[in-house]
Design a protein around this motif. Structure first.
Motif, short mmCIF file in Angstrom:
data_model
loop_
_atom_site.label_atom_id
_atom_site.label_comp_id
_atom_site.label_asym_id
_atom_site.label_seq_id
_atom_site.Cartn_x
_atom_site.Cartn_y
_atom_site.Cartn_z
N GLN A 8 -65.71 25.21 -8.20
CA GLN A 8 -65.46 23.85 -8.68
C GLN A 8 -66.78 23.17 -9.08
N ASP A 9 -67.81 23.37 -8.23
CA ASP A 9 -69.12 22.80 -8.56
C ASP A 9 -69.68 23.42 -9.83
N CYS A 10 -69.33 24.69 -10.07
CA CYS A 10 -69.77 25.36 -11.29
C CYS A 10 -69.17 24.67 -12.51
N GLU A 11 -67.88 24.31 -12.43
CA GLU A 11 -67.23 23.63 -13.55
C GLU A 11 -67.88 22.27 -13.82
N ILE A 12 -68.17 21.54 -12.74
CA ILE A 12 -68.76 20.21 -12.91
C ILE A 12 -70.19 20.34 -13.44
N ALA A 13 -70.92 21.38 -12.97
CA ALA A 13 -72.27 21.61 -13.49
C ALA A 13 -72.21 21.97 -14.97
N CYS A 14 -71.16 22.67 -15.36
CA CYS A 14 -70.98 23.01 -16.77
C CYS A 14 -70.71 21.74 -17.58
N ASP A 15 -69.92 20.82 -17.02
CA ASP A 15 -69.73 19.53 -17.66
C ASP A 15 -71.07 18.83 -17.87
N ALA A 16 -71.90 18.88 -16.83
CA ALA A 16 -73.21 18.23 -16.92
C ALA A 16 -74.06 18.86 -18.01
N ALA A 17 -73.96 20.18 -18.19
CA ALA A 17 -74.72 20.85 -19.24
C ALA A 17 -74.27 20.38 -20.62
N LEU A 27 -55.19 18.34 -30.41
CA LEU A 27 -56.47 17.68 -30.19
C LEU A 27 -57.19 17.49 -31.52
N SER A 28 -58.01 16.47 -31.54
CA SER A 28 -58.82 16.21 -32.73
C SER A 28 -59.95 17.22 -32.81
N SER A 29 -60.59 17.25 -33.96
CA SER A 29 -61.72 18.18 -34.14
C SER A 29 -62.84 17.88 -33.15
N GLU A 30 -63.10 16.61 -32.90
CA GLU A 30 -64.16 16.23 -31.96
C GLU A 30 -63.82 16.69 -30.55
N GLU A 31 -62.56 16.48 -30.13
CA GLU A 31 -62.14 16.89 -28.80
C GLU A 31 -62.18 18.42 -28.66
N LEU A 32 -61.78 19.10 -29.73
CA LEU A 32 -61.82 20.57 -29.69
C LEU A 32 -63.25 21.08 -29.56
N SER A 33 -64.19 20.36 -30.20
CA SER A 33 -65.60 20.77 -30.09
C SER A 33 -66.10 20.63 -28.66
N TYR A 34 -65.64 19.59 -27.94
CA TYR A 34 -66.03 19.42 -26.54
C TYR A 34 -65.53 20.59 -25.69
N ILE A 35 -64.30 21.03 -25.97
CA ILE A 35 -63.76 22.17 -25.21
C ILE A 35 -64.59 23.42 -25.48
N PHE A 36 -64.89 23.67 -26.76
CA PHE A 36 -65.70 24.85 -27.09
C PHE A 36 -67.08 24.77 -26.45
N MET A 37 -67.67 23.59 -26.47
CA MET A 37 -69.01 23.45 -25.87
C MET A 37 -68.97 23.72 -24.37
N HIS A 38 -67.89 23.29 -23.72
CA HIS A 38 -67.76 23.55 -22.28
C HIS A 38 -67.70 25.06 -22.02
N GLU A 39 -66.85 25.77 -22.74
CA GLU A 39 -66.71 27.21 -22.51
C GLU A 39 -67.97 27.96 -22.93
N LEU A 40 -68.59 27.53 -24.01
CA LEU A 40 -69.84 28.17 -24.44
C LEU A 40 -70.96 27.93 -23.43
N SER A 41 -70.92 26.77 -22.77
CA SER A 41 -71.94 26.48 -21.75
C SER A 41 -71.84 27.48 -20.60
N HIS A 42 -70.63 27.92 -20.27
CA HIS A 42 -70.47 28.96 -19.26
C HIS A 42 -71.23 30.22 -19.65
N LEU A 43 -71.14 30.59 -20.93
CA LEU A 43 -71.86 31.77 -21.40
C LEU A 43 -73.36 31.57 -21.33
#
Length: 682
Positions: A264-273, A215-231
């Protein structure tokens, strides 16, 4: 509350939770396009709240009246607890002078009285055995989750940490965008194809090195932001709560499916965050990142870690991303209101629709009844198609079909519990329950009884006001009819085991078979009822207004609920240590094994008992002595327990003294084989 009572309460909450789950799913579907991803997730908290609320509130609602009624099988061989309203001594006191350890219901047909058979095995299995199976399931599921997560925890400690400067920089930038200050590590896990965050206190992002490389740096940042949003959103804690619910309600597939939908709704809400923190131009790139990850995706592990990018509903997530929006206030209010309406409905204890009208009939001149008597029973035909059971003592009759000719009557008791407290639930009211038994009933093939609970007007009003409850179910008894003194009710879920003939009984009840007449019978002295309760409780090794029995209770059990005793002293003449709990008016006798062998009650509610009344009601005592200015009388309840009553010694100025205290004794608990002491007998 014992295991069976706890399980019955869990089943009730499970039923209410299932209904609420279905309601929430309907609301989500109804407002699917109107609600944002966050609100699709938030409304699930109504379900979480409902499943953690351990009680129900009485209210005039009939939302759940269509459910099959349930009531614990009632007989005197089961747990009968004290109150000021019992059957009179004609029912029970003849048994008190016997030493038999069983106290079975009486079956009366006409003028004949016989012994009833034990509770059917099927009924015992339905709750006692089912409760044990439930507990085994809870322990098994909990142990499985514990093992999986301990293994995962040990595994994460051994995983190589990511020290690549570029990756760490992307992580720190993502934390900065989300304003997260916690220390978060990145660990490489070749088996974790889907990125995940694990750990409540030391969070670690688990990611496959293949993803980092491809993955590119930008795509990797999206993944990190998703997981960090859970925290940031505390999703790990919420996920832990859902796991607790899944463990407790492991037997309910509706709740499991609902909680999976919530995840599942939690994951989508995390996407929204994440989207909310990005520029609108980057929303499309975020969606493309999900698409590019599809080949790496796998189902999540079951644990406190929240796993993102779950394959099964990626299409739904991409649609949300493409149509990302905030919920207008009016739709948010509508969704929350509907959810609360459904949720609060499942908190309601439905009452009979005629309650308000009937309560108006309760005039100030009505006599309060604290006691009841055994009715004289007669049977005759009201018309050619009916058999009529008449109960003149309580003032009611009950119409039965012709094939019930030869029915019998089983006398037992209902019990009213408080809603908990420092010592847990305790019984504050009891009363008679008259069960009409099908003549085709046999020990081998039990059939459905017709149980009729008898309440005084005051008891019924207290039940409706929530002063006490009956059984673990949130649904209370339903009124069949009333006269000037009594209310007659059908136990909630009386046919929970669906025995043979239950459908016929339902048909009979729907025909309004109970008819009432005014009664002028004087109620017996409440002291008789109090003494009857004392002996019934003595059968179980308990004193009135306490749920700690001798023999099976230890001082450790008491200290867990009540704390340390106000004082503890050794009394040689009583053969043990005695712990005083002044706030509860109770003293416990403790042997060297910490077993409770005696419970003494100084409760003010027994102070109406006089020496003459005790002997008159209970008969000649098995033990009667005067010592140290006291007269002590004792009665044997069964082969294990004895009841003693302590009065001031009668004098010319006080020939009929009032009771000072009384106790239940377990003589075997005072035996000291090492000292060759045979133990106390009184």
């Amino acid at each position: 509350m014992d295991l069976t009572g706890l399980f019955q309460h869990i089943v009730s909450l499970s039923l209410m939770g299932s209904l609420l789950s279905i309601g929430i799913l309907l609301i989500k579907r109804l407002l699917r396009q109107k609600l944002s991803a966050n609100w699709h997730f938030y409304i699930w908290f109504v379900l979480i709240l409902r499943l953690f609320i351990p009680f129900s509130m009485p209210a005039s609602s009939q939302l759940f009246n269509f459910f099959p009624n349930y009531q614990q099988a009632s007989s005197l061989s089961q747990k009968l607890l004290p109150s000021s309203d019992q059957q009179a001594k004609a029912t029970t006191l003849q048994d008190f002078n016997n030493t038999s350890s069983d106290l079975e219901p009486r079956i009366t047909a006409g003028n004949e009285t016989t012994k009833n058979s034990p509770i059917p095995i099927l009924q015992r299995f339905n709750w006692n055995t089912a409760a044990l199976i439930w507990l085994i399931g809870v322990v098994s599921v909990f142990f499985y989750i514990l093992v999986i997560n301990v293994l995962l925890l040990l595994k994460t400690k051994k995983l190589p940490r990511c020290n690549v400067e570029g990756v760490i920089k992307i992580l720190e930038e993502s934390k900065s965008k989300l304003k997260i200050r916690s220390n978060v590590l990145v660990a490489y896990d070749v088996t974790m194809r889907s990125p995940a965050v694990f750990g409540l206190f030391q969070p670690i992002i688990l990611i496959s090195p293949d993803i980092v490389e491809k993955l590119s740096s930008e795509e990797l940042s999206y993944i990190f932001m998703h997981e960090l949003s859970h925290l940031k959103r505390r999703d790990l804690l919420i996920n832990g709560l859902t796991i607790v619910i899944q463990v407790v309600y492991w037997f309910n597939p509706i709740l499991w499916l609902s909680l999976q939908q919530m995840k599942q709704d939690c994951e989508i809400a995390c996407d929204a965050a994440v989207l909310a923190s990005l520029e609108p131009k980057d929303h499309k790139k975020y969606g493309q990142t999900i698409i590019s990850l599809l080949e790496f995706l796998s189902e999540p592990h079951w644990g406190p870690g929240t796993v993102g990018f779950i394959k099964r509903f990626n299409a739904r997530r991409i649609i949300m991303i493409s149509k990302f929006h905030k919920t207008p206030l009016k739709w948010a209010i509508a969704a929350l209101s509907l959810s609360l309406i459904v949720g609060c409905s499942s908190l309601i204890n439905p009452l009979n629709s005629t309650d308000n009208q009937q309560n108006q009939k309760n005039s100030a001149g009505q006599q309060t009844a604290n006691n009841t008597t055994i009715p004289k029973i007669s049977s005759d035909s009201a018309d050619s198609n009916l058999i009529v059971y008449k109960n003149p003592s309580y003032g009611f009759s009950f119409n039965l079909p012709l094939d019930w000719k030869g029915y019998s009557i089983v006398d037992s008791q209902w019990q009213g519990m408080t809603f908990g407290g420092q010592s847990g639930e305790s019984v504050v009211e009891t009363g008679p329950m008259i069960s009409i038994r099908d003549p085709r009933w046999t020990k081998q093939t039990p059939r459905q009884d017709i149980p009729i609970m008898v309440f005084t007007i005051d008891q019924w009003n207290s039940l409706q006001q929530g002063v006490f409850h009956i059984g673990a179910a949130p649904i209370g008894p339903s009124e069949l009819g009333r006269n000037n003194s009594y209310v007659f009710a059908l136990p909630a879920r009386y046919n929970f085991a669906f025995p043979a003939g239950y459908q016929e009984v339902e048909t009979i009840i729907k025909s309004n078979p109970l008819k009432t007449t005014e009664t002028t019978q004087m109620h017996p002295d409440p002291t008789e009822s109090l003494l009857a309760n004392m002996m019934i409780m003595g059968q179980q090794g308990k004193v009135l207004f306490s749920d700690f029995p001798v023999k099976t209770t230890t001082i450790e059990d008491i200290e867990k609920l009540w704390g340390k005793a106000d004082k503890t002293e050794y009394i040689p003449s009583a053969s043990g240590q005695f712990a005083t709990y002044s706030a509860h008016n109770i003293v416990f006798g403790i042997n060297k094994g910490d077993q409770i062998f005696e419970v003494r009650s100084y409760d003010s509610r027994i102070k109406g008992i006089t020496l003459k009344m005790a002997k008159q009601v209970l008969g000649t005592p098995a033990y009667d002595t005067q010592i140290n200015g006291q007269e002590i009388i004792g009665y044997t309840t069964n082969s294990q327990f004895k009841v003693e009553m302590i009065f001031p010694q009668p004098t010319s100025s006080n020939p009929n003294p009032v009771i000072d205290h009384y106790n239940v004794l377990y003589p075997q608990g005072t035996v000291n084989t090492m000292a060759n002491y045979p133990g106390r007998q009184w």
